[in-house]
Structures are given as structure tokens and as C-alpha cells.
Design an enzyme around this catalytic site. Structure first.
Site, PDB file in Angstrom:
ATOM      1  N   ARG A 112       0.855  -1.204   0.000  1.00 43.12           N
ATOM      2  CA  ARG A 112       0.000   0.000   0.000  1.00 43.12           C
ATOM      3  C   ARG A 112       0.885   1.246   0.000  1.00 43.12           C
ATOM      4  NH1 ARG A 112      -3.908   0.105   4.996  1.00 43.12           N
ATOM      5  NH2 ARG A 112      -5.012  -1.515   3.844  1.00 43.12           N
TER       6      ARG A 112
ATOM      7  N   ARG B 279      -1.299   6.895   9.549  1.00 47.29           N
ATOM      8  CA  ARG B 279      -1.311   6.322   8.188  1.00 47.29           C
ATOM      9  C   ARG B 279      -1.452   7.428   7.142  1.00 47.29           C
ATOM     10  NH1 ARG B 279      -3.856   0.678   8.407  1.00 47.29           N
ATOM     11  NH2 ARG B 279      -2.804  -0.228  10.206  1.00 47.29           N
TER      12      ARG B 279
ATOM     13  N   LYS C 204      -3.398   1.591  14.878  1.00 46.82           N
ATOM     14  CA  LYS C 204      -3.375   2.508  13.733  1.00 46.82           C
ATOM     15  C   LYS C 204      -3.990   3.860  14.100  1.00 46.82           C
ATOM     16  CE  LYS C 204      -5.983  -0.363  11.251  1.00 46.82           C
ATOM     17  NZ  LYS C 204      -6.976  -0.993  10.363  1.00 46.82           N
TER      18      LYS C 204
ATOM     19  N   LYS D 118      -5.572   7.459  12.071  1.00 41.61           N
ATOM     20  CA  LYS D 118      -5.933   7.967  10.738  1.00 41.61           C
ATOM     21  C   LYS D 118      -6.393   9.423  10.800  1.00 41.61           C
ATOM     22  CE  LYS D 118      -7.381   3.441   9.032  1.00 41.61           C
ATOM     23  NZ  LYS D 118      -8.520   2.644   8.521  1.00 41.61           N
TER      24      LYS D 118
ATOM     25  N   CYS E 181     -15.297  -3.108  -0.144  1.00 42.87           N
ATOM     26  CA  CYS E 181     -13.892  -3.319   0.217  1.00 42.87           C
ATOM     27  C   CYS E 181     -13.317  -4.471  -0.605  1.00 42.87           C
ATOM     28  CB  CYS E 181     -13.770  -3.615   1.700  1.00 42.87           C
ATOM     29  SG  CYS E 181     -14.329  -5.273   2.106  1.00 42.87           S
TER      30      CYS E 181
ATOM     31  N   CYS F  33      -7.855 -10.658   1.176  1.00 44.94           N
ATOM     32  CA  CYS F  33      -7.874 -10.167   2.558  1.00 44.94           C
ATOM     33  C   CYS F  33      -7.902 -11.329   3.554  1.00 44.94           C
ATOM     34  CB  CYS F  33      -9.077  -9.262   2.781  1.00 44.94           C
ATOM     35  SG  CYS F  33      -9.135  -8.689   4.477  1.00 44.94           S
TER      36      CYS F  33
ATOM     37  N   CYS G 265     -16.253  -8.039   6.227  1.00 42.13           N
ATOM     38  CA  CYS G 265     -16.179  -8.417   7.641  1.00 42.13           C
ATOM     39  C   CYS G 265     -16.506  -7.189   8.473  1.00 42.13           C
ATOM     40  CB  CYS G 265     -14.796  -9.000   7.977  1.00 42.13           C
ATOM     41  SG  CYS G 265     -13.534  -7.761   8.296  1.00 42.13           S
TER      42      CYS G 265
ATOM     43  N   CYS H 159     -13.964  -1.628   6.259  1.00 41.40           N
ATOM     44  CA  CYS H 159     -13.047  -0.865   5.400  1.00 41.40           C
ATOM     45  C   CYS H 159     -13.772  -0.043   4.336  1.00 41.40           C
ATOM     46  CB  CYS H 159     -12.034  -1.798   4.747  1.00 41.40           C
ATOM     47  SG  CYS H 159     -11.024  -2.664   5.946  1.00 41.40           S
TER      48      CYS H 159
HETATM   49 FE1  SRM Z   1      -8.985  -1.702   6.181  1.00 42.37          FE
HETATM   50  C1  SRM Z   1      -7.587  -4.270   7.982  1.00 42.37           C
HETATM   51  C2  SRM Z   1      -8.143  -3.143   3.357  1.00 42.37           C
HETATM   52  C3  SRM Z   1      -9.699   1.165   4.691  1.00 42.37           C
HETATM   53  C4  SRM Z   1     -10.672  -0.665   9.050  1.00 42.37           C
HETATM   54  N1  SRM Z   1      -7.974  -3.389   5.760  1.00 42.37           N
HETATM   55  C5  SRM Z   1      -7.424  -4.292   6.624  1.00 42.37           C
HETATM   56  C6  SRM Z   1      -6.568  -5.317   5.872  1.00 42.37           C
HETATM   57  C7  SRM Z   1      -5.162  -4.807   5.871  1.00 42.37           C
HETATM   58  C8  SRM Z   1      -6.676  -6.762   6.376  1.00 42.37           C
HETATM   59  C9  SRM Z   1      -5.682  -7.255   7.397  1.00 42.37           C
HETATM   60  O1  SRM Z   1      -5.432  -6.577   8.409  1.00 42.37           O
HETATM   61  O2  SRM Z   1      -5.188  -8.358   7.204  1.00 42.37           O
HETATM   62  C10 SRM Z   1      -7.221  -5.226   4.469  1.00 42.37           C
HETATM   63  C11 SRM Z   1      -6.323  -5.576   3.279  1.00 42.37           C
HETATM   64  C12 SRM Z   1      -7.115  -6.339   2.245  1.00 42.37           C
HETATM   65  C13 SRM Z   1      -6.477  -6.399   0.919  1.00 42.37           C
HETATM   66  O3  SRM Z   1      -6.218  -7.536   0.437  1.00 42.37           O
HETATM   67  O4  SRM Z   1      -6.281  -5.376   0.290  1.00 42.37           O
HETATM   68  C14 SRM Z   1      -7.801  -3.829   4.506  1.00 42.37           C
HETATM   69  N2  SRM Z   1      -8.823  -1.081   4.385  1.00 42.37           N
HETATM   70  C15 SRM Z   1      -8.567  -1.846   3.297  1.00 42.37           C
HETATM   71  C16 SRM Z   1      -8.816  -1.093   2.008  1.00 42.37           C
HETATM   72  C17 SRM Z   1      -7.867  -1.483   0.891  1.00 42.37           C
HETATM   73  C18 SRM Z   1     -10.289  -1.299   1.598  1.00 42.37           C
HETATM   74  C19 SRM Z   1     -10.641  -0.845   0.208  1.00 42.37           C
HETATM   75  O5  SRM Z   1     -11.382  -1.598  -0.410  1.00 42.37           O
HETATM   76  O6  SRM Z   1     -10.246   0.212  -0.250  1.00 42.37           O
HETATM   77  C20 SRM Z   1      -8.659   0.347   2.529  1.00 42.37           C
HETATM   78  C21 SRM Z   1      -7.224   0.803   2.475  1.00 42.37           C
HETATM   79  C22 SRM Z   1      -7.058   2.118   3.160  1.00 42.37           C
HETATM   80  C23 SRM Z   1      -5.748   2.796   2.906  1.00 42.37           C
HETATM   81  O7  SRM Z   1      -5.452   3.074   1.759  1.00 42.37           O
HETATM   82  O8  SRM Z   1      -5.067   3.078   3.897  1.00 42.37           O
HETATM   83  C24 SRM Z   1      -9.092   0.174   3.984  1.00 42.37           C
HETATM   84  N3  SRM Z   1      -9.920  -0.009   6.791  1.00 42.37           N
HETATM   85  C25 SRM Z   1     -10.220   1.024   5.953  1.00 42.37           C
HETATM   86  C26 SRM Z   1     -11.181   1.898   6.567  1.00 42.37           C
HETATM   87  C27 SRM Z   1     -11.800   3.124   5.925  1.00 42.37           C
HETATM   88  C28 SRM Z   1     -11.146   4.394   6.379  1.00 42.37           C
HETATM   89  O9  SRM Z   1     -10.158   4.386   7.101  1.00 42.37           O
HETATM   90  O10 SRM Z   1     -11.665   5.446   6.007  1.00 42.37           O
HETATM   91  C29 SRM Z   1     -11.477   1.364   7.814  1.00 42.37           C
HETATM   92  C30 SRM Z   1     -12.515   1.884   8.809  1.00 42.37           C
HETATM   93  C31 SRM Z   1     -12.059   3.082   9.551  1.00 42.37           C
HETATM   94  C32 SRM Z   1     -11.294   2.698  10.782  1.00 42.37           C
HETATM   95  O11 SRM Z   1     -10.091   2.494  10.681  1.00 42.37           O
HETATM   96  O12 SRM Z   1     -11.905   2.593  11.844  1.00 42.37           O
HETATM   97  C33 SRM Z   1     -10.666   0.163   7.949  1.00 42.37           C
HETATM   98  N4  SRM Z   1      -9.069  -2.337   8.196  1.00 42.37           N
HETATM   99  C34 SRM Z   1      -9.877  -1.796   9.164  1.00 42.37           C
HETATM  100  C35 SRM Z   1      -9.774  -2.592  10.355  1.00 42.37           C
HETATM  101  C36 SRM Z   1     -10.510  -2.339  11.693  1.00 42.37           C
HETATM  102  C37 SRM Z   1      -9.763  -1.382  12.546  1.00 42.37           C
HETATM  103  C38 SRM Z   1     -10.356  -1.247  13.912  1.00 42.37           C
HETATM  104  O13 SRM Z   1     -10.185  -0.198  14.527  1.00 42.37           O
HETATM  105  O14 SRM Z   1     -10.959  -2.191  14.430  1.00 42.37           O
HETATM  106  C39 SRM Z   1      -8.883  -3.650  10.049  1.00 42.37           C
HETATM  107  C40 SRM Z   1      -8.433  -4.792  10.976  1.00 42.37           C
HETATM  108  C41 SRM Z   1      -7.376  -4.368  11.936  1.00 42.37           C
HETATM  109  O15 SRM Z   1      -6.831  -3.268  11.896  1.00 42.37           O
HETATM  110  O16 SRM Z   1      -7.085  -5.202  12.786  1.00 42.37           O
HETATM  111  C42 SRM Z   1      -8.477  -3.452   8.681  1.00 42.37           C
HETATM  112 FE1  SF4 Z   2     -10.848  -7.256   4.653  1.00 42.74          FE
HETATM  113 FE2  SF4 Z   2     -12.805  -6.871   6.365  1.00 42.74          FE
HETATM  114 FE3  SF4 Z   2     -11.419  -4.797   5.472  1.00 42.74          FE
HETATM  115 FE4  SF4 Z   2     -13.062  -5.997   3.854  1.00 42.74          FE
HETATM  116  S1  SF4 Z   2     -13.659  -4.944   5.736  1.00 42.74           S
HETATM  117  S2  SF4 Z   2     -10.925  -5.432   3.370  1.00 42.74           S
HETATM  118  S3  SF4 Z   2     -12.910  -8.087   4.486  1.00 42.74           S
HETATM  119  S4  SF4 Z   2     -10.617  -6.414   6.725  1.00 42.74           S
END
Ligand code: SRM
Ligand code: SF4
Length: 570
Positions: free
Chosen positions: A84, A153, A218, A220, A433, A439, A478, A482
Site C-alpha cells: 500500500r 497512516r 493505527k 488515521k 472493500c 484479505c 467483515c 473498510c
Molecule cells: Fe482496512 C484491515 C483493506 C480502509 C478498518 N484493511 C485491513 C486489511 C489490511 C486486512 C488485514 O489486516 O489483514 C485489508 C487488506 C485487504 C487487501 O487484500 O487489500 C484492509 N482497508 C482496506 C482497504 C484497501 C479497503 C478498500 O477496499 O479500499 C482500505 C485501504 C485504506 C488505505 O489506503 O489506507 C481500507 N480499513 C479502511 C477503513 C476506511 C477508512 O479508514 O476510512 C477502515 C474503517 C475506519 C477505521 O479504521 O476505523 C478500515 N481495516 C480496518 C480494520 C478495523 C480497525 C479497527 O479499529 O478495528 C482492520 C483490521 C485491523 O486493523 O485489525 C483493517
Molecule cells: Fe478485509 Fe474486512 Fe477490510 Fe473488507 S472490511 S478489506 S474483508 S478487513
């Protein structure tokens, strides 16, 4: 600069194991370099290194479509990596685009993924290709430092800084915040760039902002320019909402403690909207960010990662305490919040003219996945285009900075290349997502399910005469959220293959959370509910009323609203 004083305020044994990993990592190095050399496995053998890798913007994943087959053949999982980029404000030049396109085909799975946080992801990168990829990125002045991990981030900002001077200033702040909050360790340069010395790179190994255990989780930051809330500012740990007075950027309202992530069955985890706590000037914004980060560093939960985001720190200690702590660290008080109004969250599609007379073209990209014919068309465009590729937080693209005299030619070129989109308003307003197959955490499909779901949804809308409505659907594979489903008018979060939780009634401007309506239901059940409430919406809505607002008004549930504190600070 601020000194970290709480590195080891508690014995490591009492903290989450990741705290030890960070503390003993020698500045995020661990043994990643040895793991990369290990030819016996296509993954990184050490769990600690896999955790540390995230701080370098890289995740170890596997192709989950092959999981069963590989298990049966007693082979290790089909390991591959996701990379990323750090791209504050989300802008690249056509030259950079061309190179990214080439690198995705050479080292990745042949696609580029535009994310919900305004950057690029490469998927399917093999271990042996990580270094060449990062080195090639370096040559076009791009990196993946701190794109993941327990640090600040990628800083996101309302898309397309070229549309006005205010947007430019906000973009500059996004870049400055990103640079200020970067980890200082040289590990990235040593591991991936063979120790290359960067003129602009951090020289000092000490981590004055983060200390040796970095943040508990993390962090943001989003910068929004009203009336656009395309960044979903209230989903962020820290938000800056631009206040424009007399056409000039006066400063920012500050919002804290937003976040989406939750865990099924654990009611102590929940999505939460950021709380607006006051106003600061442009010059004060970096100091505010640093101090907010430092509070989270010192008071965030280091035992339980599910409760380690700033939103929980804020809820545990209270807003009053938080503001007091922040102002004590700042040495001055925030000003009272100033008025603002968000009216839009979707991107401006088609042609829009900017303040300086230049033109910008908003292009819908389904789920942000650039592949196949679309990838070829954008490659052909980039070869001649002299504007900018601007990524949006809705996974779309804005082709920015087109001179008035070039407009007819560019219109023709977009049309010739097939870069003219006729998707429905709802599809354009919706997100999914990544989820399967890459993922690690996906419980259900999202990106791959999106076209099928939307087709059925569009048919339903058409049958009710609602086909011109831009109703926001967001699908996450899930509960992590995201695609920010808890802020959608219709949100789906994956529970198991083919089953989702259904959330309803978020506001279209991103200022009210959607409410859980039903759990663990399949597509037919989802559409039965949607048919019911959309029918009611078609019959009973008020003039101009959005679907989400309608549901909130008639009271499907009592939705939570943004808490705006109009402090007097006197
Ligand atoms: Fe996300 C984890 C993809 C935006 C909340 N996110 C992940 C991971 C890295 C899975 C992992 O930990 O093993 C995913 C990678 C999948 C893949 O194969 O690409 C993933 N997140 C994404 C992306 C690519 C979704 C998309 O379709 O665009 C976004 C990339 C963002 C970036 O460029 O930095 C993405 N993730 C978000 C957002 C939206 C936002 O920030 O505006 C959220 C919700 C906001 C937040 O953070 O609360 C988000 N991602 C999470 C979480 C839950 C965090 C939490 O506080 O509980 C995880 C899991 C974790 O961190 O343990 C996670
Ligand atoms: Fe993966 Fe869940 Fe984030 Fe979708 S919402 S990219 S399934 S961690």
C-alpha cells in the site's frame, strides 16, 4: 519536540504481545531482511516480522481461492503480499501512473487497486518481488512507509487539490502532516533501498513522537473541505474540517475519536463518529495533530487491540478530560467551533470547472479496481495527458487540470478511449472493500459480490421509480468496515459466506451512523427488507429527502448523530 515518557509505563508482560514486538524491533527492523532471503517459504517465517512489515506498508496475504487445494496437496498457503502506498491527498502525475501500471503488471497481479483512503494497493506481489517493487517506486518518488502499522497512516484530503486555492492549501497540509508524523527509523531505507541515503529522508533514529512502542493501534487523519465530506471525516481518529471565510482558508474545526472497526459478538467494540471539539488555525494544525497523537500514545489501550483506537480512549476518559489534556499539551486553548455544513459525499462525476478556469473530469471506477480494458485506456490516456490523476476516497479517479483550449480534444479522447461512464447514480455512490480472495480477515465476498448485488439493487430501484436516486450502498467483507458501511444508507458487513449484517439509515453526508437492522442474513432476506423500506420511501418521502434521512425520520431506529461541541473556552 515532544519526548515520549510512557514507553514502558507498564511491564511488557502485561501488554499485548505486539508491544514487545515493536519494542524489541530495533526501529521496526526485526529480522525482516533475513525472512526475505529465506527461499524455503514464499512467506515471512517469523510472526514478529509479519507484524513489523505492516509499518513498511506491506501485508503478508495468501490467495484464499487456492487455500483448499493447497491444503489437500499439503502445500503451504499461496503466500503473496499487498503493498500500500503512502500518498497524502492522493495525487500522481501521468508519468507516475504509467510506471505504477507497469509495476502492477510486472510485479503484482496485473491490477491497481484504488483504496477508500485515496491511495494505491498492489496485490499478489511475491516475496522475491517486494524489493524490486519498492526500489522502482522510489525512482518515481513514491514509498509505502507507514501506510499500515501502529502509526499515523496515509493522510487523506478532499479529492482534487487543483479545483481551488483552498483545496491546494489543504492538500499541502495533508503532505506536511504526513511528513511530520512519519516514523524516523531508517529501517525502510536499509531493508528495501539497500541503505540509500535520502536527502529529504529522516536522519535521526530516535522516535521523538512515537517512542519505541509506537502507537497502541493505527491512527488515521482526514481533511475535509465542506460542503464535501468525501473523506468521511467522522470515521477518522482525527479530522480537520476546513473553514472558509471570505473565500480564504480561516482554519479548521477539529474532530476526534471517529472509527468504524468492530468485532462481532463483542459489544465493547463499536463504530463511532468523531466529535467536533473546537477550532484551530492552519498554522496550529500540525501541533494539534502531534499532541492528539501523543495523547493516544500515552493513554491508548496497550493490552487489548480491539479497544486500542482513539475512540475508546476518548470514551474511557471523556471528552472534557480529552480537551483539557490536549490544551495542556498545546499550552493554549482551541477556539470555539465554527459553523460548517456538509451536503455531499459522492465524487463530482463528469466535467467540472475549477476556480482557475481549468477543467476536471470525474471518472467512476467500480470498487477502485483498475484492470483489463480500463487499465489499457488509462494507460493510453496517461501517455499524452499533462494534467494529474487524483484519487478519491470513494475509490474513484479525477483527471485534473485540463486547459480550457484542450477541452474539446480531451472530451473526444475520453470518448474514444471509452472513459465515459454511464453507471447508475446509486452504483456511483457505492463502495465495496477488497475482501476475498486476498484479505486475510474476509468472512464474505465484497468487491467480487458488488456487481451482482448492485444489478439486483438497480432493478429494484427501477421497479419503484427510484432509478435516479443516488442511494449509498457499502459492502464490507467483515465487521472491520473498510468500506465504511456503518456510515452508509445501506451497509452490509460480512458474517460468513453469503451472509451479512444489514445496517440502514446512515446520512448521505456521513454525519449519522447507520443502525443494525438484521444479522447474518442472505441476499434474498436483504432484498426482502430493502423492497419493503424502499417501497415506503417511494410513497412517503418528502421533497428532496434522501433514503437514509427518510429512514431516520420515520424511526426505523434511533440513529446516533454527530456531537458538535460549541465550546466557549472563556
Ligand atoms: Fe482496512 C484491515 C483493506 C480502509 C478498518 N484493511 C485491513 C486489511 C489490511 C486486512 C488485514 O489486516 O489483514 C485489508 C487488506 C485487504 C487487501 O487484500 O487489500 C484492509 N482497508 C482496506 C482497504 C484497501 C479497503 C478498500 O477496499 O479500499 C482500505 C485501504 C485504506 C488505505 O489506503 O489506507 C481500507 N480499513 C479502511 C477503513 C476506511 C477508512 O479508514 O476510512 C477502515 C474503517 C475506519 C477505521 O479504521 O476505523 C478500515 N481495516 C480496518 C480494520 C478495523 C480497525 C479497527 O479499529 O478495528 C482492520 C483490521 C485491523 O486493523 O485489525 C483493517
Ligand atoms: Fe478485509 Fe474486512 Fe477490510 Fe473488507 S472490511 S478489506 S474483508 S478487513
Amino acid at each position: 519536540m515532544l519526548k515520549r515518557d510512557a514507553d514502558l509505563s507498564q511491564p511488557l508482560e502485561k501488554l499485548h504481545p505486539n508491544e514487545r514486538i515493536k519494542h524489541e524491533s530495533r526501529g521496526l527492523r526485526g529480522t525482516i531482511d533475513q525472512g526475505l532471503e529465506d527461499r524455503i517459504t514464499a512467506g515471512l517465517p517469523e510472526e514478529a516480522d509479519r507484524q513489523l512489515l505492516k509499518f513498511h506498508g506491506i501485508y503478508q496475504e495468501e490467495n484464499r481461492d487456492l487455500r483448499q487445494e493447497r491444503r489437500q496437496k499439503r502445500l503451504e498457503p499461496a503466500y503473496e503480499f499487498m503493498v500500500r502506498l503512502r500518498l497524502p491527498g492522493g495525487v500522481v502525475t501521468p508519468k507516475q501512473w504509467l510506471r505504477l501500471d507497469e509495476l502492477a503488471r510486472r510485479y503484482g497481479n496485473g491490477t491497481l487497486r484504488l483504496t477508500t483512503r485515496q491511495t494505491f494497493q498492489f496485490h499478489g506481489v511475491l516475496k522475491w518481488n517486494l524489493k524490486p517493487l519498492i526500489q522502482a517506486l522510489r525512482l518515481i518518488h513514491l514509498d509505502s512507509i507507514a501506510a499500515c502499522g501502529d502509526v499515523n497512516r496515509n493522510v487523506i484530503a478532499t479529492a482534487n487539490p487543483f479545483r481551488s486555492a483552498v483545496h491546494q492549501a489543504v492538500w499541502q497540509l495533508a503532505k506536511d502532516l504526513s511528513a511530520h508524523l512519519l516514523p524516523r527509523t531508517r529501517a525502510y531505507f536499509e531493508i528495501w533501498l539497500n541503505g540509500e541515503k535520502l536527502a529529504e529522508g529522516p536522519k535521526n533514529e530516535e522516535e521523538p513522537i512515537y517512542g519505541t512502542t509506537y502507537l497502541p493501534r493505527k491512527f488515521k487523519i482526514a481533511l475535509a473541505v465542506p460542503p464535501d465530506n468525501d473523506v468521511d471525516v467522522f470515521a477518522h481518529d482525527l479530522g480537520f474540517i476546513a473553514i472558509v471565510e471570505g473565500g480564504k482558508l480561516a482554519g479548521f474545526n477539529v474532530s476526534v475519536g471517529g472509527g468504524m472497526g468492530r468485532t462481532d459478538g463483542d459489544l465493547s467494540t463499536y463504530p463511532k463518529l468523531g466529535e467536533v471539539i473546537g477550532f484551530c488555525t492552519l498554522e496550529q494544525a500540525i501541533q494539534v495533530a502531534e499532541k492528539v497523537v501523543s495523547i493516544q500514545r500515552d493513554f491508548g489501550n496497550r493490552q487489548n487491540r480491539s479497544r486500542a483506537r482513539l475512540k475508546y480512549t476518548l470514551d474511557v476518559h471523556g471528552q472534557e478530560w480529552f480537551i483539557g489534556e490536549l490544551e495542556q499539551r498545546l499550552g493554549w486553548k482551541l477556539e470555539p467551533t465554527r459553523p460548517f455544513a456538509f451536503t455531499r459525499r459522492t465524487d463530482p462525476f463528469g466535467w467540472v470547472q475549477g476556480e482557475d478556469g481549468k477543467w476536471h473530469y470525474g471518472l467512476y471506477i467500480e470498487c477502485g479496481r483498475v484492470k483489463g480494458e480500463l487499465m489499457c485506456a488509462l494507460r493510453a490516456l496517461a501517455q499524452e495527458f499533462n494534467g494529474y490523476f487524483c484519487l478519491t476516497c470513494n475509490q474513484n479517479l479525477i483527471l485534473a487540470g485540463i486547459e480550457e483550449q484542450d477541452l474539446p480534444r480531451m472530451r473526444q479522447q475520453f470518448s474514444d478511449l471509452g472513459l465515459v461512464d454511464s453507471s447508475s447514480p446509486s452504483r456511483r455512490a457505492s463502495l465495496a472493500c477488497v475482501a476475498l480472495p486476498t484479505c486475510n480477515l474476509a468472512m464474505a465476498e465484497a468487491e467480487r459480490y458488488f456487481p451482482k448485488f448492485m444489478e439486483r439493487f438497480e432493478q429494484l430501484l427501477a421497479s419503484l421509480g427510484l432509478d435516479n436516486e443516488a442511494i449509498t450502498v457499502r459492502i464490507s467483507g467483515c465487521p472491520n468496515g473498510c468500506a465504511r458501511p456503518y456510515l452508509a444508507e445501506i451497509g452490509l458487513s460480512g458474517r460468513s459466506p453469503g451472509k451479512y449484517n444489514l445496517y440502514l439509515g446512515g446520512s448521505p453526508s456521513g454525519e449519522r451512523l447507520a443502525v443494525l437492522h438484521l444479522e447474518n442474513i442472505d441476499e434474498n432476506r436483504i432484498f426482502a427488507v430493502l423492497a419493503q423500506c424502499l417501497q415506503q420511501y417511494a410513497n412517503e418521502r418528502r421533497n428532496g429527502e434522501s433514503f437514509g434521512d427518510f429512514l431516520a425520520r420515520i424511526g426505523w431506529r434511533e440513529p446516533q448523530t454527530v456531537l458538535t461541541l460549541n465550546q466557549s473556552n472563556g
